[in-house]
Motif scaffolding. Structure first.
Motif, PDB file in Angstrom:
ATOM      1  N   GLU A 103      28.032  19.726  53.557  1.00 32.20           N
ATOM      2  CA  GLU A 103      28.956  19.255  52.527  1.00 32.20           C
ATOM      3  C   GLU A 103      30.408  19.555  52.880  1.00 32.20           C
ATOM      4  O   GLU A 103      31.329  19.018  52.253  1.00 32.20           O
ATOM      5  N   LEU A 104      30.629  20.406  53.889  1.00 34.36           N
ATOM      6  CA  LEU A 104      31.984  20.726  54.315  1.00 34.36           C
ATOM      7  C   LEU A 104      32.492  19.695  55.315  1.00 34.36           C
ATOM      8  O   LEU A 104      31.837  19.394  56.301  1.00 34.36           O
ATOM      9  N   ASP A 105      33.673  19.177  55.053  1.00 36.20           N
ATOM     10  CA  ASP A 105      34.326  18.205  55.932  1.00 36.20           C
ATOM     11  C   ASP A 105      35.489  18.907  56.634  1.00 36.20           C
ATOM     12  O   ASP A 105      36.537  19.162  56.028  1.00 36.20           O
ATOM     13  N   ILE A 106      35.307  19.273  57.904  1.00 33.90           N
ATOM     14  CA  ILE A 106      36.332  20.012  58.638  1.00 33.90           C
ATOM     15  C   ILE A 106      37.439  19.044  59.060  1.00 33.90           C
ATOM     16  O   ILE A 106      37.258  18.204  59.943  1.00 33.90           O
ATOM     17  N   VAL A 107      38.594  19.177  58.412  1.00 36.73           N
ATOM     18  CA  VAL A 107      39.703  18.251  58.661  1.00 36.73           C
ATOM     19  C   VAL A 107      40.690  18.787  59.696  1.00 36.73           C
ATOM     20  O   VAL A 107      41.525  18.036  60.199  1.00 36.73           O
ATOM     21  N   ALA A 108      40.595  20.086  60.016  1.00 34.17           N
ATOM     22  CA  ALA A 108      41.487  20.655  61.036  1.00 34.17           C
ATOM     23  C   ALA A 108      40.984  22.024  61.455  1.00 34.17           C
ATOM     24  O   ALA A 108      40.363  22.741  60.665  1.00 34.17           O
ATOM     25  N   THR A 109      41.247  22.378  62.717  1.00 34.77           N
ATOM     26  CA  THR A 109      41.064  23.746  63.192  1.00 34.77           C
ATOM     27  C   THR A 109      42.395  24.211  63.771  1.00 34.77           C
ATOM     28  O   THR A 109      43.102  23.440  64.416  1.00 34.77           O
ATOM     29  N   ILE A 110      42.724  25.470  63.533  1.00 37.68           N
ATOM     30  CA  ILE A 110      44.036  25.996  63.924  1.00 37.68           C
ATOM     31  C   ILE A 110      43.839  27.290  64.711  1.00 37.68           C
ATOM     32  O   ILE A 110      43.205  28.225  64.229  1.00 37.68           O
ATOM     33  N   GLU A 111      44.393  27.336  65.932  1.00 34.86           N
ATOM     34  CA  GLU A 111      44.296  28.532  66.761  1.00 34.86           C
ATOM     35  C   GLU A 111      45.550  29.391  66.669  1.00 34.86           C
ATOM     36  O   GLU A 111      45.510  30.582  66.965  1.00 34.86           O
ATOM     37  N   LYS A 112      46.669  28.799  66.293  1.00 37.93           N
ATOM     38  CA  LYS A 112      47.918  29.544  66.141  1.00 37.93           C
ATOM     39  C   LYS A 112      48.204  29.719  64.651  1.00 37.93           C
ATOM     40  O   LYS A 112      48.532  28.750  63.957  1.00 37.93           O
ATOM     41  N   PRO A 113      48.085  30.948  64.135  1.00 34.86           N
ATOM     42  CA  PRO A 113      48.280  31.149  62.687  1.00 34.86           C
ATOM     43  C   PRO A 113      49.662  30.719  62.207  1.00 34.86           C
ATOM     44  O   PRO A 113      49.826  30.370  61.034  1.00 34.86           O
ATOM     45  N   ASP A 165      52.163  24.817  57.599  1.00 37.40           N
ATOM     46  CA  ASP A 165      52.497  23.386  57.586  1.00 37.40           C
ATOM     47  C   ASP A 165      51.243  22.521  57.518  1.00 37.40           C
ATOM     48  O   ASP A 165      51.212  21.510  56.794  1.00 37.40           O
ATOM     49  N   THR A 166      50.212  22.914  58.272  1.00 36.44           N
ATOM     50  CA  THR A 166      48.980  22.115  58.294  1.00 36.44           C
ATOM     51  C   THR A 166      48.292  22.122  56.937  1.00 36.44           C
ATOM     52  O   THR A 166      47.824  21.080  56.455  1.00 36.44           O
ATOM     53  N   MET A 194      50.416  37.002  63.756  1.00 34.25           N
ATOM     54  CA  MET A 194      50.394  36.860  62.306  1.00 34.25           C
ATOM     55  C   MET A 194      48.959  37.059  61.810  1.00 34.25           C
ATOM     56  O   MET A 194      48.054  36.349  62.241  1.00 34.25           O
ATOM     57  N   SER A 195      48.764  38.021  60.941  1.00 31.70           N
ATOM     58  CA  SER A 195      47.418  38.272  60.416  1.00 31.70           C
ATOM     59  C   SER A 195      47.046  37.214  59.374  1.00 31.70           C
ATOM     60  O   SER A 195      47.914  36.474  58.884  1.00 31.70           O
ATOM     61  N   GLY A 196      45.766  37.187  59.034  1.00 29.87           N
ATOM     62  CA  GLY A 196      45.335  36.262  57.985  1.00 29.87           C
ATOM     63  C   GLY A 196      46.024  36.523  56.667  1.00 29.87           C
ATOM     64  O   GLY A 196      46.370  35.601  55.930  1.00 29.87           O
ATOM     65  N   PHE A 197      46.251  37.807  56.354  1.00 33.12           N
ATOM     66  CA  PHE A 197      46.949  38.144  55.125  1.00 33.12           C
ATOM     67  C   PHE A 197      48.384  37.623  55.144  1.00 33.12           C
ATOM     68  O   PHE A 197      48.897  37.137  54.133  1.00 33.12           O
ATOM     69  N   GLU A 198      49.043  37.746  56.299  1.00 32.18           N
ATOM     70  CA  GLU A 198      50.426  37.283  56.416  1.00 32.18           C
ATOM     71  C   GLU A 198      50.511  35.767  56.263  1.00 32.18           C
ATOM     72  O   GLU A 198      51.475  35.243  55.696  1.00 32.18           O
ATOM     73  N   VAL A 199      49.496  35.070  56.743  1.00 33.20           N
ATOM     74  CA  VAL A 199      49.445  33.616  56.544  1.00 33.20           C
ATOM     75  C   VAL A 199      49.398  33.306  55.050  1.00 33.20           C
ATOM     76  O   VAL A 199      50.150  32.472  54.538  1.00 33.20           O
ATOM     77  N   LEU A 200      48.525  34.012  54.327  1.00 34.41           N
ATOM     78  CA  LEU A 200      48.341  33.730  52.905  1.00 34.41           C
ATOM     79  C   LEU A 200      49.566  34.085  52.070  1.00 34.41           C
ATOM     80  O   LEU A 200      49.846  33.440  51.058  1.00 34.41           O
ATOM     81  N   LYS A 201      50.287  35.103  52.485  1.00 36.78           N
ATOM     82  CA  LYS A 201      51.467  35.524  51.733  1.00 36.78           C
ATOM     83  C   LYS A 201      52.570  34.465  51.740  1.00 36.78           C
ATOM     84  O   LYS A 201      53.506  34.532  50.944  1.00 36.78           O
ATOM     85  N   GLN A 202      52.456  33.472  52.639  1.00 36.74           N
ATOM     86  CA  GLN A 202      53.446  32.395  52.671  1.00 36.74           C
ATOM     87  C   GLN A 202      53.279  31.437  51.502  1.00 36.74           C
ATOM     88  O   GLN A 202      54.186  30.654  51.198  1.00 36.74           O
ATOM     89  N   PHE A 203      52.113  31.495  50.843  1.00 32.04           N
ATOM     90  CA  PHE A 203      51.822  30.569  49.744  1.00 32.04           C
ATOM     91  C   PHE A 203      52.074  31.259  48.415  1.00 32.04           C
ATOM     92  O   PHE A 203      51.362  32.180  48.035  1.00 32.04           O
TER      93      PHE A 203
END
Length: 247
Positions: A28-38, A43-44, A62-71
């Motif tokens: 049921e998951l539709d993978i629309v993008a994969t990202i190697e550079k956090p 933007d993606t 950039m950690s996963g937490f740091e990515v999320l803090k941008q939102f």
């Protein structure tokens, strides 16, 4: 129901393994993008507006937490994937967002995706992710929020308002200083783990108390909380509890 999904991981092999497992067990998951550079994630995600994001925690730059803090207002469900970061796992547990430990177990993946799907359907992701972002920036445990599954749905509460938890026939009644109690379907053991901090003490097999609300200790083995609520302290824990009060 097709769920737009993005995978963020700096390891191509890890992405490939997860894609393969998703294809086999979570169609049921539709993978629309994969990202190697956090650094590219913000933007993606803004462009593709996914329903669900799988994200590694420990990534270079950039950690996963740091990515999320941008939102400022994340409106997608999150499933973390991590190999080791215990602090991260604790933070995630406090707001009931999914996580997977590498190497990813197939059943764990299916369970996490099922939970995420329910959250997306019930439109709970926005509120829970806001709590996660808030908790990541808070140093004092009492200021954090936790998610409590109740008989009526999900309750988002501040830790500092909880006076005590009471085990009742396999359920737990959570008592507050400023509102009515909530009955949760989880056992007292669940809240012992959730509130694993020096500010909370498991005084009795059926009671966990918030130490900031302690007003006095009675010689007959009861502790009195604000509001004149008396809670029994088990004999086996009285000495240690008194040491906690003194310390």
């Amino acid at each position: 129901m097709n769920i737009k999904t993005i995978i963020i991981d700096d390891e191509p092999k890890a992405i490939a393994i997860l894609k393969n497992k998703i294809a086999r067990f979570c169609p049921e998951l539709d993978i629309v993008a994969t990202i190697e550079k956090p650094q590219d994630a913000f933007d993606t995600i803004n462009e593709l507006k996914p329903d669900l994001v799988f994200i590694d925690i420990a990534m270079p730059g950039m950690s996963g937490f740091e990515v999320l803090k941008q939102f400022s207002i994340p409106n997608f469900e999150i499933i973390f994937a991590t190999a080791f970061d215990q602090y991260a796992l604790d933070a995630i547990k406090h707001c009931a967002i999914g996580y997977l430990v590498k190497p990813i177990d197939n059943e764990d993946l299916v369970e996490a995706v099922d939970n995420a799907t329910r959250n997306i359907t019930d439109k709970n992701a926005l509120e829970k992710n806001k709590i996660l972002i808030e908790n990541l920036g808070i140093q004092k445990f009492q200021k954090k929020k936790i998610v409590i599954p109740s008989t009526e749905g999900l309750e988002f509460v501040k830790v500092k308002t909880i006076t005590h938890c009471e085990g009742v026939d396999g359920y737990t009644k959570i008592h507050f200083i400023d509102s009515k109690p909530i009955l949760s379907s989880h056992s007292i053991g669940h809240f012992k783990k959730l509130l694993d901090h020096k500010d909370f003490y498991h005084v009795h097999k059926s009671y966990i108390i918030n130490m900031i609300f302690v007003e006095r200790y009675l010689n007959d083995g009861y502790v009195v909380l604000e509001g004149n609520t008396s809670i029994p302290v088990s004999r086996a824990k009285r000495t240690d509890f008194l040491n906690q009060l003194k310390g």
